[in-house]
Design a protein around this motif. Structure first.
Motif, PDB file in Angstrom:
ATOM      1  N   LEU A 113       0.822  -1.202   0.000  1.00 16.68           N
ATOM      2  CA  LEU A 113       0.000   0.000   0.000  1.00 16.68           C
ATOM      3  C   LEU A 113       0.863   1.262   0.000  1.00 16.68           C
ATOM      4  O   LEU A 113       1.938   1.300   0.599  1.00 16.68           O
ATOM      5  CB  LEU A 113      -0.933   0.002   1.209  1.00 16.68           C
ATOM      6  CG  LEU A 113      -1.839  -1.231   1.379  1.00 16.68           C
ATOM      7  CD1 LEU A 113      -2.703  -1.077   2.607  1.00 16.68           C
ATOM      8  CD2 LEU A 113      -2.677  -1.464   0.128  1.00 16.68           C
ATOM      9  N   THR A 114       0.348   2.267  -0.676  1.00 17.58           N
ATOM     10  CA  THR A 114       1.047   3.559  -0.723  1.00 17.58           C
ATOM     11  C   THR A 114       0.022   4.691  -0.640  1.00 17.58           C
ATOM     12  O   THR A 114      -1.173   4.480  -0.840  1.00 17.58           O
ATOM     13  CB  THR A 114       1.852   3.716  -2.031  1.00 17.58           C
ATOM     14  OG1 THR A 114       0.952   3.618  -3.152  1.00 17.58           O
ATOM     15  CG2 THR A 114       2.940   2.660  -2.147  1.00 17.58           C
ATOM     16  N   GLY A 115       0.516   5.874  -0.338  1.00 17.74           N
ATOM     17  CA  GLY A 115      -0.349   7.050  -0.356  1.00 17.74           C
ATOM     18  C   GLY A 115      -0.756   7.504   1.028  1.00 17.74           C
ATOM     19  O   GLY A 115      -0.576   6.812   2.036  1.00 17.74           O
ATOM     20  N   ASP A 116      -1.350   8.699   1.072  1.00 21.07           N
ATOM     21  CA  ASP A 116      -1.772   9.278   2.344  1.00 21.07           C
ATOM     22  C   ASP A 116      -2.966   8.549   2.955  1.00 21.07           C
ATOM     23  O   ASP A 116      -3.249   8.722   4.149  1.00 21.07           O
ATOM     24  CB  ASP A 116      -2.130  10.757   2.148  1.00 21.07           C
ATOM     25  CG  ASP A 116      -0.918  11.581   1.745  1.00 21.07           C
ATOM     26  OD1 ASP A 116       0.214  11.142   2.065  1.00 21.07           O
ATOM     27  OD2 ASP A 116      -1.109  12.646   1.123  1.00 21.07           O
ATOM     28  N   ASP A 117      -3.676   7.779   2.137  1.00 20.68           N
ATOM     29  CA  ASP A 117      -4.890   7.125   2.631  1.00 20.68           C
ATOM     30  C   ASP A 117      -4.657   5.650   2.994  1.00 20.68           C
ATOM     31  O   ASP A 117      -5.579   4.831   2.916  1.00 20.68           O
ATOM     32  CB  ASP A 117      -6.004   7.230   1.600  1.00 20.68           C
ATOM     33  CG  ASP A 117      -5.642   6.500   0.297  1.00 20.68           C
ATOM     34  OD1 ASP A 117      -4.429   6.276   0.061  1.00 20.68           O
ATOM     35  OD2 ASP A 117      -6.568   6.161  -0.453  1.00 20.68           O
ATOM     36  N   VAL A 118      -3.417   5.300   3.351  1.00 19.79           N
ATOM     37  CA  VAL A 118      -3.129   3.913   3.740  1.00 19.79           C
ATOM     38  C   VAL A 118      -4.086   3.414   4.822  1.00 19.79           C
ATOM     39  O   VAL A 118      -4.609   2.293   4.723  1.00 19.79           O
ATOM     40  CB  VAL A 118      -1.661   3.756   4.188  1.00 19.79           C
ATOM     41  CG1 VAL A 118      -1.456   2.431   4.923  1.00 19.79           C
ATOM     42  CG2 VAL A 118      -0.733   3.829   2.982  1.00 19.79           C
ATOM     43  N   PRO A 119      -4.376   4.185   5.879  1.00 18.07           N
ATOM     44  CA  PRO A 119      -5.331   3.683   6.881  1.00 18.07           C
ATOM     45  C   PRO A 119      -6.688   3.321   6.282  1.00 18.07           C
ATOM     46  O   PRO A 119      -7.293   2.316   6.672  1.00 18.07           O
ATOM     47  CB  PRO A 119      -5.446   4.851   7.861  1.00 18.07           C
ATOM     48  CG  PRO A 119      -4.130   5.554   7.749  1.00 18.07           C
ATOM     49  CD  PRO A 119      -3.786   5.481   6.299  1.00 18.07           C
ATOM     50  N   SER A 120      -7.150   4.115   5.317  1.00 14.52           N
ATOM     51  CA  SER A 120      -8.432   3.813   4.684  1.00 14.52           C
ATOM     52  C   SER A 120      -8.342   2.546   3.846  1.00 14.52           C
ATOM     53  O   SER A 120      -9.279   1.719   3.833  1.00 14.52           O
ATOM     54  CB  SER A 120      -8.874   4.987   3.800  1.00 14.52           C
ATOM     55  OG  SER A 120      -9.059   6.150   4.581  1.00 14.52           O
ATOM     56  N   GLN A 121      -7.218   2.385   3.138  1.00 14.92           N
ATOM     57  CA  GLN A 121      -7.026   1.172   2.343  1.00 14.92           C
ATOM     58  C   GLN A 121      -6.980  -0.067   3.234  1.00 14.92           C
ATOM     59  O   GLN A 121      -7.506  -1.127   2.878  1.00 14.92           O
ATOM     60  CB  GLN A 121      -5.729   1.272   1.540  1.00 14.92           C
ATOM     61  CG  GLN A 121      -5.729   2.357   0.469  1.00 14.92           C
ATOM     62  CD  GLN A 121      -4.407   2.388  -0.272  1.00 14.92           C
ATOM     63  OE1 GLN A 121      -4.015   1.404  -0.897  1.00 14.92           O
ATOM     64  NE2 GLN A 121      -3.708   3.522  -0.196  1.00 14.92           N
TER      65      GLN A 121
END
Length: 391
Positions: A113-121
């Motif tokens: 996973l990558t990006g600022d929304d890792v917790p959402s992913q």
């Protein structure tokens, strides 16, 4: 007397101290030692030196040792049963949990996973790794020795239903088993009723490919097989078919071969089940103590090719014999001692298959007479190896 010991595979140095001052550890330099201490070293095809009296395996399995060849040369082979039992037990329990929840797959996925929304992913994708709990599931344990018994008892404490199969379980082990463990009278009961199956038996012609096509045909769906005993206990072709049809949910093994690597639903570990600091120390201690006892007293404990023989040495000299197990051999041995004008204080003879081991304690202080008696034994028919032990 100073005994020489050749070691292989980085035996724990603290454990080797148990040999004591009467032993010289020469590693790979000594060509004709009294003893070997090994771990995984393959001795098949190796020419044993004439002076070699004992091989100690710092571990339980002895498939890397040509037992029949060693026996024919009068070499006593020891292992260290139970010394790494707790380490393997913990590895099996960990493997059970890994299978139930697929922690390895979850870790591999989350690291993609990558990006600022890792917790959402993470929240969106975690359902694929929900898994199941092991409490209430049935664990089948094949082999209730030092390792299998520990696993069975701990699995009960974790809330699992446990079925154990071992037609040769000792009375001592049976007393230590949790009363909640159901004893199977046939191995087929394990195959038919288990969600998880772990095996802890030696590799023999009878146990080879215990997990074969017939075994898998008896199982339900989504069974986890855990093998920390020997790779050859599983028929890999039958295993692959069982995975394909959904019978086997996951196979976890400590014995890697090329055909098992990089396959879905198979976890291969690099033979680390018994590889903990504590287990390696315990194995080295037990191997060292066993060798010291054997070389200094002639007593045998935990041999895989000769019976246990214990007898307190109270006389000036003891002669030990490795001999063929033939009729009247004890009478012939006794007659030879009598003809030498020496009295026998104690004699003990124990046999195993075609060979036997004899301890003779002599009421004799004349070392030359004892040496002459030993020389006579060395030239006798059916006597393989002779030792003199001085109190």
């Amino acid at each position: 007397m100073v005994y020489t010991v050749k070691t292989y595979n980085n035996i724990n140095q603290v454990g080797l101290r148990e040999l004591g001052n009467g032993f010289q550890i020469d590693g790979d330099q000594k060509e004709n030692p009294d003893a070997y201490i090994i771990r995984s070293e393959n001795l098949h095809g190796v020419d044993f030196p004439d002076n070699l009296k004992v091989i100690a395996r710092a571990g339980a399995g002895t498939n890397n040792i040509p037992i029949d060849v060693a026996t024919d040369h009068g070499i006593v082979v020891f292992n260290t049963p139970g010394a790494n039992a707790n380490a393997v037990k913990e590895a099996v329990i960990a493997s059970t949990l890994l299978s139930a929840r697929d922690y390895l797959g979850a870790n591999k996925w989350v690291n993609t996973l990558t990006g600022d929304d890792v917790p959402s992913q993470v929240e969106a994708g975690k359902k694929q790794f929900a898994g199941t709990e092991i409490a209430g599931k049935t664990l089948g344990v094949i082999g209730l020795g030092a390792i299998g018994a520990r696993i069975a008892n701990d699995a009960v404490r974790l809330g699992m239903n446990v079925i154990g199969y071992d037609p040769y379980v000792s009375v001592e082990t049976a007393w230590g088993l949790n009363r909640a463990i159901i004893r199977a009278t046939e191995i087929q009961e394990i195959f038919k009723n288990s969600d998880y199956i772990t095996i802890h038996v030696p590799l023999t012609p009878e146990t080879k490919e215990t997990f074969n096509r017939e075994a898998f045909d008896l199982m339900g769906k989504d069974v986890t097989i855990i093998n920390f005993a020997r790779g050859e206990l599983v028929d890999n072709k039958a295993l692959f078919d069982a995975i394909e049809t959904g019978v086997v949910k996951r196979y976890i093994t400590d014995f890697g071969t090329e055909e098992l690597l990089n396959k879905d639903k198979i976890i291969v570990l690099p033979h680390v089940g018994g590889s903990t600091e504590e287990a390696e120390l315990n194995c080295a201690i037990m191997a060292s103590q066993t060798i010291r006892r054997f070389l200094e007293t002639g007593e045998i404990i935990n041999s895989v090719n000769f019976p246990n023989v214990k007898q307190v040495l109270t006389t000036p000299f003891r002669i030990t014999l490795v001999n063929h197990n033939v009729p009247n051999i004890v009478a012939r041995i006794s007659t030879r001692v009598s003809d030498a004008g020496i009295n026998i204080s104690n004699i003990i003879n124990r046999s195993k298959n075609d060979h036997a081991y004899t301890l003779i304690d002599l009421d004799e202080s004349d070392e030359e007479k004892v040496k002459a008696l030993a020389a006579g034994f060395e030239s006798s028919e059916h006597i393989i190896k002779v030792r003199i032990i001085k109190k």
